[in-house]
Design an enzyme around this catalytic site. Structure first.
Site, PDB file in Angstrom:
ATOM      1  N   PRO A 166      40.088  61.270  64.088  1.00 31.64           N
ATOM      2  CA  PRO A 166      40.911  60.256  64.580  1.00 31.64           C
ATOM      3  C   PRO A 166      40.564  59.069  63.877  1.00 31.64           C
ATOM      4  O   PRO A 166      39.889  59.148  62.864  1.00 31.64           O
ATOM      5  CB  PRO A 166      39.914  60.097  66.154  1.00 31.64           C
ATOM      6  CG  PRO A 166      39.021  61.072  66.380  1.00 31.64           C
ATOM      7  CD  PRO A 166      38.758  61.945  64.818  1.00 31.64           C
ATOM      8  N   GLY A 223      39.542  55.714  62.162  1.00 31.89           N
ATOM      9  CA  GLY A 223      38.419  54.944  62.359  1.00 31.89           C
ATOM     10  C   GLY A 223      37.122  55.534  62.117  1.00 31.89           C
ATOM     11  O   GLY A 223      36.032  55.047  62.367  1.00 31.89           O
ATOM     12  N   THR A 224      37.399  56.905  62.022  1.00 32.10           N
ATOM     13  CA  THR A 224      35.765  57.935  61.786  1.00 32.10           C
ATOM     14  C   THR A 224      35.374  57.765  60.544  1.00 32.10           C
ATOM     15  O   THR A 224      34.210  58.530  60.406  1.00 32.10           O
ATOM     16  CB  THR A 224      36.321  59.023  62.519  1.00 32.10           C
ATOM     17  OG1 THR A 224      37.417  59.883  61.814  1.00 32.10           O
ATOM     18  CG2 THR A 224      36.285  59.221  64.145  1.00 32.10           C
ATOM     19  N   GLY A 225      35.922  57.055  59.586  1.00 33.53           N
ATOM     20  CA  GLY A 225      35.122  57.059  58.168  1.00 33.53           C
ATOM     21  C   GLY A 225      35.756  58.051  57.215  1.00 33.53           C
ATOM     22  O   GLY A 225      35.080  58.540  56.266  1.00 33.53           O
ATOM     23  N   LYS A 226      36.945  58.425  57.324  1.00 34.61           N
ATOM     24  CA  LYS A 226      37.483  59.492  56.281  1.00 34.61           C
ATOM     25  C   LYS A 226      37.635  58.814  54.990  1.00 34.61           C
ATOM     26  O   LYS A 226      37.429  59.514  54.068  1.00 34.61           O
ATOM     27  CB  LYS A 226      39.024  59.986  56.805  1.00 34.61           C
ATOM     28  CG  LYS A 226      38.809  60.709  58.107  1.00 34.61           C
ATOM     29  CD  LYS A 226      40.076  61.356  58.685  1.00 34.61           C
ATOM     30  CE  LYS A 226      41.163  60.191  59.121  1.00 34.61           C
ATOM     31  NZ  LYS A 226      40.874  59.473  60.272  1.00 34.61           N
ATOM     32  N   THR A 227      38.197  57.621  55.005  1.00 36.64           N
ATOM     33  CA  THR A 227      38.696  56.993  53.853  1.00 36.64           C
ATOM     34  C   THR A 227      37.189  56.760  53.181  1.00 36.64           C
ATOM     35  O   THR A 227      37.222  56.476  51.831  1.00 36.64           O
ATOM     36  CB  THR A 227      39.333  55.489  53.965  1.00 36.64           C
ATOM     37  OG1 THR A 227      40.612  56.072  54.855  1.00 36.64           O
ATOM     38  CG2 THR A 227      39.734  55.030  52.668  1.00 36.64           C
ATOM     39  N   HIS A 285      37.111  43.284  95.317  1.00 35.03           N
ATOM     40  CA  HIS A 285      37.797  44.477  94.662  1.00 35.03           C
ATOM     41  C   HIS A 285      36.645  45.216  93.813  1.00 35.03           C
ATOM     42  O   HIS A 285      36.205  46.403  93.925  1.00 35.03           O
ATOM     43  CB  HIS A 285      39.007  44.032  93.949  1.00 35.03           C
ATOM     44  CG  HIS A 285      39.397  45.228  92.985  1.00 35.03           C
ATOM     45  ND1 HIS A 285      40.573  45.578  93.384  1.00 35.03           N
ATOM     46  CD2 HIS A 285      39.006  45.792  91.916  1.00 35.03           C
ATOM     47  CE1 HIS A 285      41.151  46.641  92.597  1.00 35.03           C
ATOM     48  NE2 HIS A 285      39.998  46.831  91.526  1.00 35.03           N
ATOM     49  N   GLU A 286      35.994  44.380  93.176  1.00 34.88           N
ATOM     50  CA  GLU A 286      34.918  44.787  92.147  1.00 34.88           C
ATOM     51  C   GLU A 286      33.540  45.392  92.751  1.00 34.88           C
ATOM     52  O   GLU A 286      33.238  46.392  92.572  1.00 34.88           O
ATOM     53  CB  GLU A 286      34.428  43.765  91.263  1.00 34.88           C
ATOM     54  CG  GLU A 286      35.726  43.234  90.139  1.00 34.88           C
ATOM     55  CD  GLU A 286      36.175  44.375  89.410  1.00 34.88           C
ATOM     56  OE1 GLU A 286      35.732  45.268  89.154  1.00 34.88           O
ATOM     57  OE2 GLU A 286      37.607  44.118  89.005  1.00 34.88           O
ATOM     58  N   HIS A 316      34.493  48.649  93.915  1.00 38.53           N
ATOM     59  CA  HIS A 316      34.192  49.770  92.839  1.00 38.53           C
ATOM     60  C   HIS A 316      32.544  50.124  92.867  1.00 38.53           C
ATOM     61  O   HIS A 316      32.387  51.244  92.736  1.00 38.53           O
ATOM     62  CB  HIS A 316      34.510  49.367  91.570  1.00 38.53           C
ATOM     63  CG  HIS A 316      35.981  49.252  91.327  1.00 38.53           C
ATOM     64  ND1 HIS A 316      37.024  50.359  91.229  1.00 38.53           N
ATOM     65  CD2 HIS A 316      37.008  48.187  90.920  1.00 38.53           C
ATOM     66  CE1 HIS A 316      38.116  50.036  91.202  1.00 38.53           C
ATOM     67  NE2 HIS A 316      38.275  48.694  90.661  1.00 38.53           N
TER      68      HIS A 316
HETATM   69  P1  ADP Z   1      39.570  56.362  58.790  1.00 36.82           P
HETATM   70  O1  ADP Z   1      38.986  57.491  59.266  1.00 36.82           O
HETATM   71  O2  ADP Z   1      40.668  55.670  59.736  1.00 36.82           O
HETATM   72  O3  ADP Z   1      40.058  56.338  57.213  1.00 36.82           O
HETATM   73  P2  ADP Z   1      37.925  54.253  57.673  1.00 36.82           P
HETATM   74  O4  ADP Z   1      37.072  55.140  56.722  1.00 36.82           O
HETATM   75  O5  ADP Z   1      39.029  53.448  56.928  1.00 36.82           O
HETATM   76  O6  ADP Z   1      38.429  55.075  58.749  1.00 36.82           O
HETATM   77  O7  ADP Z   1      36.752  53.513  58.346  1.00 36.82           O
HETATM   78  C1  ADP Z   1      37.028  52.045  58.633  1.00 36.82           C
HETATM   79  C2  ADP Z   1      35.651  51.394  58.724  1.00 36.82           C
HETATM   80  O8  ADP Z   1      34.891  51.717  59.674  1.00 36.82           O
HETATM   81  C3  ADP Z   1      34.756  51.708  57.316  1.00 36.82           C
HETATM   82  O9  ADP Z   1      35.360  50.745  56.667  1.00 36.82           O
HETATM   83  C4  ADP Z   1      33.567  51.354  57.902  1.00 36.82           C
HETATM   84  O10 ADP Z   1      32.999  50.029  57.815  1.00 36.82           O
HETATM   85  C5  ADP Z   1      33.576  51.535  59.482  1.00 36.82           C
HETATM   86  N1  ADP Z   1      33.109  52.996  59.532  1.00 36.82           N
HETATM   87  C6  ADP Z   1      33.863  53.967  60.177  1.00 36.82           C
HETATM   88  N2  ADP Z   1      32.926  55.370  60.071  1.00 36.82           N
HETATM   89  C7  ADP Z   1      31.657  54.954  59.511  1.00 36.82           C
HETATM   90  C8  ADP Z   1      30.575  55.699  59.370  1.00 36.82           C
HETATM   91  N3  ADP Z   1      30.268  56.831  59.767  1.00 36.82           N
HETATM   92  N4  ADP Z   1      29.417  54.993  59.008  1.00 36.82           N
HETATM   93  C9  ADP Z   1      29.392  53.703  58.664  1.00 36.82           C
HETATM   94  N5  ADP Z   1      30.751  52.810  58.881  1.00 36.82           N
HETATM   95  C10 ADP Z   1      31.673  53.461  59.042  1.00 36.82           C
HETATM   96 ZN    ZN Z   2      39.593  47.802  89.781  1.00 32.77          ZN
HETATM   97 MG    MG Z   3      41.955  56.059  56.402  1.00 30.98          MG
END
Ligand code: ADP
Ligand code: ZN
Ligand code: MG
Length: 541
Positions: A143, A145-149, A363-364, A367
């Site tokens: 997904p 933002g999981t740190g692929k780049t 309401h809250e 819940h």
């Molecule tokens: P994507 O998977 O979309 O390429 P990115 O590698 O660009 O995600 O991650 C964006 C930012 O989120 C990174 O620059 C870092 O700061 C943070 N981040 C994401 N995953 C990690 C991780 N496993 N450890 C530390 N930082 C992380």
């Molecule tokens: Zn509600």
């Molecule tokens: Mg990326």
């Protein structure tokens, strides 16, 4: 041939600029210098004899200088235009990315797989001795933002070999053949620099499945074909490793994924509890924190958050500390920034009428009470009626005690019951309903639908798959795979589940109507209740 053309062009620019300047000179400067009035204004320097010499030689030198500057600038510009079909990959060496595996928290499986590649590049003999060849390519999937780049940059930092980084979209060009030329150029450069790593980010931009019909996708197809050819072309022992990243692996062309190309798939999943803690502490090292920060509590509250979101939470906390005039981050900063990321900033000066505030509080509490009275519901962590910029007028936060990977049928039903609790409380106390439950309704319907069509939790359909999900890593688009009659019946099942849960919520609240009234008043006065405060008030009864 190309150079010859450039030469001619430069010469032409040089010549025209000269001509224009000469004409301007004849029209304005010569009459001015010869004008007797000017002589009076500037006596002495322009004496009669050197007047003619200076007025000719000096301007000519000036014209030549200007021409050279102009034509050089034009030459540089046209040089850029002529680099059509050259790849714009950036070459990094260690010092420049500055990232190592230390910077990547969690993701241990991915790191292990990549470490092997780094090791190969450092010591190819070890592998060659036994006859093993390195996988040519590895595909990072997961997904956003999981740190692929980040992982790829860390590989660059660790491997100490040239690292070519390019984004898939940079190959996408208007003219047929240019993208393919760029691919060719990239691989030519890479094989010159071997051993090295080539990283193609967001590869789905060029690697999408080819379709039967041709036409607008011609250019993309040629680029993909070129990539496939190049990956076959070089031999694995040379030491060019191709890394790629994508969050839509299903959309990639199967030819790309077959062994010999991207034969290794490295998943980068959303972090679990331990992973979230590790990511938080990696990022917290960059900011000044109090020593008593409890990362476990923050990690528990952020189930489902990606690494990028966690990094954002730490940064938001630091910003909040500055805003409040502190020079270290405290626990409350982190907790508030979790809520900022979930629900947006507080709207401190929103004006809400007393009547509406009462409805929201009721309401809250509805819940929260329904959650507290059910065994399978997650414990209440916080209840608040401070409005947020996301449009939420108040919310009840529940946090599971431990990490959950599975959801039982009872838990799913309990969650739907909690979601209907807000509306049920409004109905009981005020005898009417408001639009405030729209978000709850949406979530409840989604979960009930998943129970019927994907989790096999309804009696009527049992274990039948009625929906498929694509783009798993991007939230998942699901589409029904059944007849329209079944679709009709599914809707009936969903209605039945939600109605039953709503009845259940009404029952729970009827039995606790005293609590409901009292806690509503208490929340109106306090605006925010913590989970423990809430539970201690209930326990007293
Ligand atoms: P994507 O998977 O979309 O390429 P990115 O590698 O660009 O995600 O991650 C964006 C930012 O989120 C990174 O620059 C870092 O700061 C943070 N981040 C994401 N995953 C990690 C991780 N496993 N450890 C530390 N930082 C992380
Ligand atoms: Zn509600
Ligand atoms: Mg990326």
């Amino acid at each position: 041939m190309k150079d010859n053309y450039k030469y001619k062009k430069n010469f032409l620019i040089f010549f025209t600029t000269g001509l224009i300047l000469a004409i301007l000179y004849c029209l304005f400067v010569i009459p001015a210098v010869n004008n007797p009035d000017t002589d009076k204004i500037q006596p002495g320097f322009f004496s009669e004899q050197n007047n003619t010499v200076l007025s000719w030689i000096f301007p000519i030198l000036l014209i030549i200088a200007v021409c050279m500057i102009v034509s050089r600038g034009a030459g540089r510009r046209s040089g850029k235009m002529m680099s059509f079909g050259k790849s714009s990959a950036k070459v990094y060496v260690k010092a420049q990315t500055g990232k190592t595996f230390e910077d990547v928290a969690g993701q241990d499986e991915a790191k292990e797989a990549l470490e092997e590649i780094v090791d190969f590049l450092h010591d190819p003999e070890k592998y060659a001795g036994i006859g093993a060849t390195l996988p040519k390519g590895a595909l990072l999937v997961g997904p956003p933002g999981t740190g692929k780049t980040l992982l790829a940059q860390a590989v660059a930092g660790e491997a100490d070999v040239p690292f070519f980084s390019i984004s898939g979209s940079e190959f996408v060009e208007m003219f047929v053949g240019v993208g393919a030329a760029k691919v060719r150029d990239l691989f030519r450069q890479a094989s010159e620099k071997a051993p090295c790593i080539v990283f193609i980010d967001e590869i789905d931009a060029i690697g999408k499945k080819r379709e039967g019909h041709t036409g607008s996708s011609d250019e993309r197809e040629q680029t993909l074909n070129q990539l496939l050819t190049e990956m076959d072309g070089f031999d694995g022992k040379k030491g060019v490793v191709i890394l790629a990243a994508t969050n839509r692996p299903e959309s990639l062309d199967p030819a790309l994924l077959r062994p010999g190309r991207f034969d290794r798939r490295i998943p980068a999943e959303l972090p679990d509890m331990a992973g979230r803690m590790a990511i938080l502490s990696v990022h917290a090292k960059k900011v000044k924190t109090e020593p008593d920060i409890d990362f476990a509590a923050v990690a528990r509250a952020t189930a489902g958050a990606s690494g990028a979101e966690l990094a954002n939470i730490v940064n938001e906390a630091a910003l909040r500390a500055v805003r409040n005039g502190r020079n270290t981050v405290i626990q409350a900063d982190l907790e508030e920034s979790v809520e900022v990321v979930i629900a947006g900033y507080q709207r401190k000066n929103a004006v809400i009428s007393p009547k509406e505030r009462e409805t929201i509080a009721c309401h809250e509490i509805g819940h929260a009470l329904v959650a507290a009275m059910q065994e399978d519901a997650a414990p209440v962590h916080k209840i608040t009626i401070i409005p947020r910029t996301s449009g939420a007028l108040g919310y009840t936060m529940q946090i599971d005690e431990g990490e959950k990977f599975l959801m039982t049928k009872e838990e799913a039903l309990a969650r739907i019951t909690v979601l209907t609790g807000g509306r049920a409380a409004e109905e009981l106390i005020f005898g009417t309903c408001t639009s405030g439950a729209s978000n709850d309704i949406e979530k409840a319907t989604q979960l009930a639908r998943a129970m019927v069509t994907r989790f096999g939790m309804s009696e009527k359909f049992g274990m039948t798959a009625l929906e498929t999900t694509s783009d798993r890593y991007l939230g998942g688009n699901s589409s029904l795979i059944c007849s329209s009659y079944t679709a009709y019946e599914i809707d009936g099942e969903i209605r039945k589940i939600i109605r039953k849960c709503y009845e259940n919520a009404l029952d729970i609240l009827r039995q606790n109507i005293g609590n409901l009234r009292e806690l509503t008043d208490y929340l109106l006065e306090k605006e925010t209740l913590s989970g423990s405060e809430f539970m201690s008030i209930i326990a007293k009864k």
